[in-house]
Every structure is written in C-alpha cells, then in structure tokens.
Motif scaffolding. Sequence first.
Motif: not given
Length: 120
Positions: A80-84, A68-74
């Motif tokens: 693209v999603i990280g900066p947003a 679960f945590i790895s999906s959130l950190i991914a």
Amino acid sequence: MKRLIETLAALPLLALPGGSVALAGVAEREPPSAVLWLLVIGIAALSWVMACRRWWLPLAIWVPAALFISSLIADVADPVIGPALREELGLGYILQLDLAGALVLVLPLMVANMWFTRRE
C-alpha cells in the motif's frame, strides 16, 4: 450550506496523486534524499574513526544501521505504502534510498575489513 462548505473543503484532497485521501502525506514520513546521503557520509566517517581505535568497532554501527535501513526499505516494499511513495517521491528517490541503504550496510564492514587486514 454547511454540507457545501465541507464538500468544497475536501476537493483539494481529491487532487492528490492517485486520488488517495488516506495516504496523503506518505512522503512526509520519509527522510529527504539529502539526509540519506548525510547519513552515508556520517556512517563512513564514524566507521573510520572507530576503526582507528579498534578494527572491530565499526561492526557495532552495523546493527542499528541495518535496523534503520530495513525499516525504510519495508515502507517501499509495502503493497500500500510503496506505490504511494513511488507516486509522490518518484523512482529516483527509491533508487537513492536503495543505494544509500546498501552503502550504509556495507561501509562499516568494508572499513573493519580494511583495518583488520592492515593489522596482520
């Protein structure tokens, strides 16, 4: 007239952070920080209760929690999603996500180790 109405209806979408229409609502898919901290407390309590039964039972929590945590950190690491996410939720949320994720991964191992050393 129809074209004017469509253009006026799309104007609020252009005011989104970064002017990104495709990434509107990225923050809606992420759990709020209160939910993250409740998850940490829940994992700690569940680990403790399971360790009272058998010292190795908290290790069973570790695998689903890690996935679960790895999906959130991914999502945060995505180019693209990280900066947003950083733009919508702020750096404080990212830091809380990292800290809560680290605690969720470490707590079951700590509790299992504590009960294992107690048994010896």
